[in-house]
Design a protein around this motif. Sequence first.
Motif, PDB file in Angstrom:
ATOM      1  N   SER A  41      -5.419   6.333 -10.047  1.00  0.00           N
ATOM      2  CA  SER A  41      -4.039   6.937 -10.273  1.00  0.00           C
ATOM      3  C   SER A  41      -4.425   8.333  -9.627  1.00  0.00           C
ATOM      4  O   SER A  41      -5.154   9.080 -10.062  1.00  0.00           O
ATOM      5  CB  SER A  41      -3.742   7.136 -11.674  1.00  0.00           C
ATOM      6  N   PRO A  42      -3.640   8.675  -8.506  1.00  0.00           N
ATOM      7  CA  PRO A  42      -2.501   8.006  -7.961  1.00  0.00           C
ATOM      8  C   PRO A  42      -3.280   6.666  -7.366  1.00  0.00           C
ATOM      9  O   PRO A  42      -4.229   6.778  -6.627  1.00  0.00           O
ATOM     10  CB  PRO A  42      -1.679   8.760  -7.083  1.00  0.00           C
ATOM     11  N   TYR A  43      -2.248   5.507  -6.862  1.00  0.00           N
ATOM     12  CA  TYR A  43      -2.854   4.379  -6.510  1.00  0.00           C
ATOM     13  C   TYR A  43      -2.096   4.538  -5.261  1.00  0.00           C
ATOM     14  O   TYR A  43      -0.837   4.390  -5.260  1.00  0.00           O
ATOM     15  CB  TYR A  43      -2.266   3.083  -7.390  1.00  0.00           C
ATOM     16  N   THR A  44      -2.883   4.327  -4.142  1.00  0.00           N
ATOM     17  CA  THR A  44      -2.441   4.378  -2.853  1.00  0.00           C
ATOM     18  C   THR A  44      -2.406   3.233  -2.097  1.00  0.00           C
ATOM     19  O   THR A  44      -3.014   2.131  -2.662  1.00  0.00           O
ATOM     20  CB  THR A  44      -3.423   5.401  -1.962  1.00  0.00           C
ATOM     21  N   THR A  45      -1.677   2.992  -0.911  1.00  0.00           N
ATOM     22  CA  THR A  45      -1.772   1.728  -0.215  1.00  0.00           C
ATOM     23  C   THR A  45      -3.049   1.363   0.198  1.00  0.00           C
ATOM     24  O   THR A  45      -3.378   0.090   0.137  1.00  0.00           O
ATOM     25  CB  THR A  45      -0.821   1.935   0.962  1.00  0.00           C
ATOM     26  N   GLU A  46      -3.943   2.135   0.572  1.00  0.00           N
ATOM     27  CA  GLU A  46      -5.244   2.248   0.839  1.00  0.00           C
ATOM     28  C   GLU A  46      -5.966   1.677  -0.465  1.00  0.00           C
ATOM     29  O   GLU A  46      -6.919   0.610  -0.200  1.00  0.00           O
ATOM     30  CB  GLU A  46      -6.098   3.502   1.423  1.00  0.00           C
ATOM     31  N   ASP A  47      -5.606   1.994  -1.636  1.00  0.00           N
ATOM     32  CA  ASP A  47      -6.553   1.460  -2.778  1.00  0.00           C
ATOM     33  C   ASP A  47      -5.968   0.141  -2.944  1.00  0.00           C
ATOM     34  O   ASP A  47      -7.173  -1.038  -3.389  1.00  0.00           O
ATOM     35  CB  ASP A  47      -5.922   2.180  -3.952  1.00  0.00           C
ATOM     36  N   ALA A  48      -4.745  -0.520  -2.512  1.00  0.00           N
ATOM     37  CA  ALA A  48      -4.317  -1.660  -2.704  1.00  0.00           C
ATOM     38  C   ALA A  48      -5.278  -2.795  -1.411  1.00  0.00           C
ATOM     39  O   ALA A  48      -5.670  -3.940  -1.819  1.00  0.00           O
ATOM     40  CB  ALA A  48      -3.023  -1.875  -2.634  1.00  0.00           C
ATOM     41  N   ARG A  49      -5.339  -2.187  -0.528  1.00  0.00           N
ATOM     42  CA  ARG A  49      -5.903  -2.665   0.569  1.00  0.00           C
ATOM     43  C   ARG A  49      -7.493  -3.170   0.445  1.00  0.00           C
ATOM     44  O   ARG A  49      -7.856  -4.264   0.600  1.00  0.00           O
ATOM     45  CB  ARG A  49      -5.533  -2.209   2.004  1.00  0.00           C
ATOM     46  N   VAL A  50      -8.184  -1.937  -0.204  1.00  0.00           N
ATOM     47  CA  VAL A  50      -9.441  -2.303  -0.424  1.00  0.00           C
ATOM     48  C   VAL A  50      -9.718  -3.419  -1.328  1.00  0.00           C
ATOM     49  O   VAL A  50     -10.572  -4.164  -1.329  1.00  0.00           O
ATOM     50  CB  VAL A  50     -10.062  -0.773  -0.896  1.00  0.00           C
ATOM     51  N   PHE A  51      -8.849  -3.164  -2.447  1.00  0.00           N
ATOM     52  CA  PHE A  51      -8.822  -4.176  -3.582  1.00  0.00           C
ATOM     53  C   PHE A  51      -8.553  -5.686  -3.140  1.00  0.00           C
ATOM     54  O   PHE A  51      -9.422  -6.539  -3.437  1.00  0.00           O
ATOM     55  CB  PHE A  51      -7.521  -3.778  -4.657  1.00  0.00           C
ATOM     56  N   VAL A  52      -7.562  -5.569  -2.439  1.00  0.00           N
ATOM     57  CA  VAL A  52      -7.242  -7.014  -1.818  1.00  0.00           C
ATOM     58  C   VAL A  52      -8.104  -7.644  -0.678  1.00  0.00           C
ATOM     59  O   VAL A  52      -8.492  -8.625  -0.921  1.00  0.00           O
ATOM     60  CB  VAL A  52      -5.649  -7.056  -1.296  1.00  0.00           C
ATOM     61  N   GLU A  53      -8.398  -6.704   0.108  1.00  0.00           N
ATOM     62  CA  GLU A  53      -9.273  -7.259   1.245  1.00  0.00           C
ATOM     63  C   GLU A  53     -10.614  -7.097   1.392  1.00  0.00           C
ATOM     64  O   GLU A  53     -11.398  -7.999   1.882  1.00  0.00           O
ATOM     65  CB  GLU A  53      -8.740  -6.564   2.711  1.00  0.00           C
ATOM     66  N   GLU A  54     -11.180  -6.476   0.528  1.00  0.00           N
ATOM     67  CA  GLU A  54     -12.572  -6.084   0.537  1.00  0.00           C
ATOM     68  C   GLU A  54     -13.275  -6.345  -1.043  1.00  0.00           C
ATOM     69  O   GLU A  54     -14.083  -7.269  -0.939  1.00  0.00           O
ATOM     70  CB  GLU A  54     -12.791  -4.667   0.676  1.00  0.00           C
ATOM     71  N   ARG A  55     -12.801  -5.726  -2.034  1.00  0.00           N
ATOM     72  CA  ARG A  55     -13.429  -5.812  -3.358  1.00  0.00           C
ATOM     73  C   ARG A  55     -13.149  -7.415  -3.741  1.00  0.00           C
ATOM     74  O   ARG A  55     -14.211  -8.095  -4.263  1.00  0.00           O
ATOM     75  CB  ARG A  55     -12.556  -4.770  -4.327  1.00  0.00           C
ATOM     76  N   CYS A  56     -12.150  -7.882  -3.767  1.00  0.00           N
ATOM     77  CA  CYS A  56     -11.688  -9.363  -4.582  1.00  0.00           C
ATOM     78  C   CYS A  56     -12.733 -10.242  -3.780  1.00  0.00           C
ATOM     79  O   CYS A  56     -13.212 -11.069  -4.400  1.00  0.00           O
ATOM     80  CB  CYS A  56     -10.388  -9.584  -4.635  1.00  0.00           C
TER      81      CYS A  56
END
Length: 197
Positions: free
Chosen positions: A41-56
């Motif tokens: 927090s704050p949650y950025t678009t880059e945070d979402a991208r890293v979560f979806v495209e890299e971490r998961c």
Amino acid sequence: MEPVHLTTERLELRPFTTADVPAVHTACQDPDIPRYTSVPSPYTTEDARVFVEERCPRDWDEDSAYTWGVFTRDDGRLAGSMCLVRLAYLHTPERQAELGYWTAKEARGRGYTVEAAREVIRWAFEDLGVERLEWYAEAGNEASRGVALKAGFRMEGTLRSKIPYNGTRRDAWTGSLLPSDLGMPTQALYLPFPERG
């Protein structure tokens, strides 16, 4: 492990894709999600991208966590996220994992998270051979506790000072679920401590 797709009557549980980044970003703007999860927090678009495209994808590949996006089957909307974590224990005699989840604000109160949790639990016990599932959430998170109870978890107590959050440590509620709690077979012998009345 190759990512697994699961379905229920109303939901599709599938790995996130790049197309889901905007929906994940939007969902995680709800202050309750970073408040009660490890989402930044704050949650950025880059945070979402890293979560979806890299971490998961990396977590699936390394068998360290299995994360699904939870989507409604009728319109494909993001209802939340469901995961199995602490999977290192699967490769030991403990054969256990932890269930975690968050629900998009617009999807709350419809039973989606309970429905998704029951399917992940079934898969964990039947396909992965998990012998014990654990759940914990910050003490006071009644919504998460309600999902866990409806999914069959038995509450075990309070873990003191379990969760670090914004420079303080907070207590956590914890629960567990065994295959036998759901009438499912298990290879593990279990010797419960006798209750004393």
